[in-house]
Design an enzyme around this catalytic site. Sequence first.
Site, short mmCIF file in Angstrom:
data_model
loop_
_atom_site.label_atom_id
_atom_site.label_comp_id
_atom_site.label_asym_id
_atom_site.label_seq_id
_atom_site.Cartn_x
_atom_site.Cartn_y
_atom_site.Cartn_z
N GLY A 177 1.78 -10.14 -3.48
CA GLY A 177 2.89 -9.19 -3.45
C GLY A 177 4.22 -9.92 -3.28
N ASP A 179 5.54 -12.67 -4.94
CA ASP A 179 5.23 -13.49 -6.12
C ASP A 179 5.94 -14.82 -6.25
OD1 ASP A 179 4.55 -10.85 -6.27
OD2 ASP A 179 5.57 -10.45 -8.16
N ARG A 215 15.73 -12.94 -10.61
CA ARG A 215 14.31 -12.88 -10.96
C ARG A 215 13.70 -14.29 -11.00
NH1 ARG A 215 11.13 -8.62 -10.76
NH2 ARG A 215 9.88 -9.55 -12.40
N GLU A 416 15.92 -3.12 -4.24
CA GLU A 416 14.61 -3.75 -4.13
C GLU A 416 14.63 -4.81 -3.02
OE1 GLU A 416 13.53 -5.68 -7.78
OE2 GLU A 416 11.41 -5.84 -7.25
C1 9WN Z 1 4.52 -8.04 -10.40
C2 9WN Z 1 6.37 -3.47 -7.91
C3 9WN Z 1 6.08 -4.93 -7.66
C4 9WN Z 1 5.82 -5.24 -6.18
C5 9WN Z 1 5.74 -6.74 -5.92
C6 9WN Z 1 7.02 -7.38 -6.44
C7 9WN Z 1 7.19 -7.07 -7.94
C8 9WN Z 1 5.87 -7.42 -10.06
C9 9WN Z 1 6.95 -7.99 -10.98
O1 9WN Z 1 7.21 -5.68 -8.13
O2 9WN Z 1 6.12 -7.69 -8.66
O3 9WN Z 1 3.51 -7.42 -9.63
O4 9WN Z 1 6.91 -7.69 -12.18
O5 9WN Z 1 7.83 -8.71 -10.50
O6 9WN Z 1 7.01 -8.75 -6.22
O7 9WN Z 1 5.60 -6.97 -4.54
O8 9WN Z 1 4.60 -4.67 -5.80
O9 9WN Z 1 7.36 -3.03 -7.05
#
Ligand code: 9WN
Length: 446
Positions: A177, A179, A215, A416
């Site tokens: 979570g 990443d 990002r 976010e």
């Molecule tokens: C990949 C949805 C998700 C969260 C993660 C966050 C981000 C996704 C991305 O968004 O990850 O799973 O595309 O960046 O890191 O914690 O669950 O909000």
Amino acid sequence: MNDRFSEPKTETDLLKEARRVLQHNLLGAFTKPAPSLYPHQWNWDAGFIALGWAPTNFKQACSEMTALFRGQWSNGMVPQIVFSVKNSGKYFPGYRFWETQGLPGKPRNARTSGLTMPAVHGFVLQRLLEQAPDVREARPFFRRMYDRVLLLHDYLYTLRDPHGEGLAFICHPWESGMDNLPTWETVFETIHFDPEKDVPAYERMDLQHVDAPFRPRKESYDRYIYLVNILRKSHYKKPELWNDYPFKVQEPMFNAILSHSNEAMMELGKWLGKDTGQLREWHEQTNKAINDKLWDEQRGVYVSFDLVQQRQVPVVTAAGLMPLLSGAPDQVRAERLTALLQNPKFSGTAENPAWLCASTALDDPGFDPSRYWRGPVWINMNWMMYHALLRYNQPALAARLRDDSLELVRRHGFWEYYNPWKKQSGGCGTDQFSWTAALVIDWLRQ
Ligand code: 9WN
């Protein structure tokens, strides 16, 4: 960065706006994490979002959980993403890229990715039960969910813990979570691949919605896709697949969340008249293993363990404090953790103070105040840490996490993530973020 709001907001204003964010992102059975960047259902988001719906629309809260578990695989895995058919083609990697379609053990009526995420569901259910308007009417929902969550924990303790250590490994940064932590950079130092040959062609869609400096970099995306490609080529077959798989990490927050959910499930199980012996064993074993294997005495914090290299990954992140959530640290360790939170690594200095709590320590070489998981404050992390600190009888420090979170939202809106430096302060990533709204609602109802 964005400072849309100049007027101070009252709690009533905040609540109203938070509800509006959830309503805006509602897609029927579930709520997407954000309007454009994340147009499907995400695993741990669903848990936090359910808590936001619970006080005003308990049915929707239950629906979030039911919709997510429709994606559960027969081996118990609950996927990171359950895709919305309507929003096909709006996110990368989309459903087709994962090549999960038609695989044995995958649900027939749901499109899913092939990874999982932190198992927040147990403790979310416990908090939902506390808010159920009619406990008797809700009982069948909790009975169904209890069995599903138990199956998920069983998956994590068997297929993700082949040596029965009590620590589940993650096989991809997305599973944490968090990443883009610098931790994964260190793990990848020993993983060698050729981005030209070993990474299939792909096109990112996130940069259509969010500026690149917020990002992950291209190198990080290449790594994400490199790992997904190994998994999909072997049809997600486990456990044989794991033998020479390059990324297997026992991460402290992932395991603390699992351990805390075991405790919560014990409570739920007692209420449902179940035998909760297995859950107790898991909880005790995981807390012990977190202490035995993931504690870094020199840094006074928990760190990840790389199972491939058989070594700790000495990077200080907010995740390293999260074992407080499951009651793992003894008093001495808990004091070191709370001291860390208040020292310049997380609190900054008098000249350059920081909001709690940076995702990556402010002095880490990989720290970046506005790049995703490299430093920004995330509201779900603060919310979990708030509860963890209350457990350790630290009400003042817990209140600081809550107050900082609400102040960031009040000043900037439902982002976010947020720049941790008070002097630069602002929201980053995507706006109208569902779990930020949901957890503000949960805080304000208390
Ligand atoms: C990949 C949805 C998700 C969260 C993660 C966050 C981000 C996704 C991305 O968004 O990850 O799973 O595309 O960046 O890191 O914690 O669950 O909000």
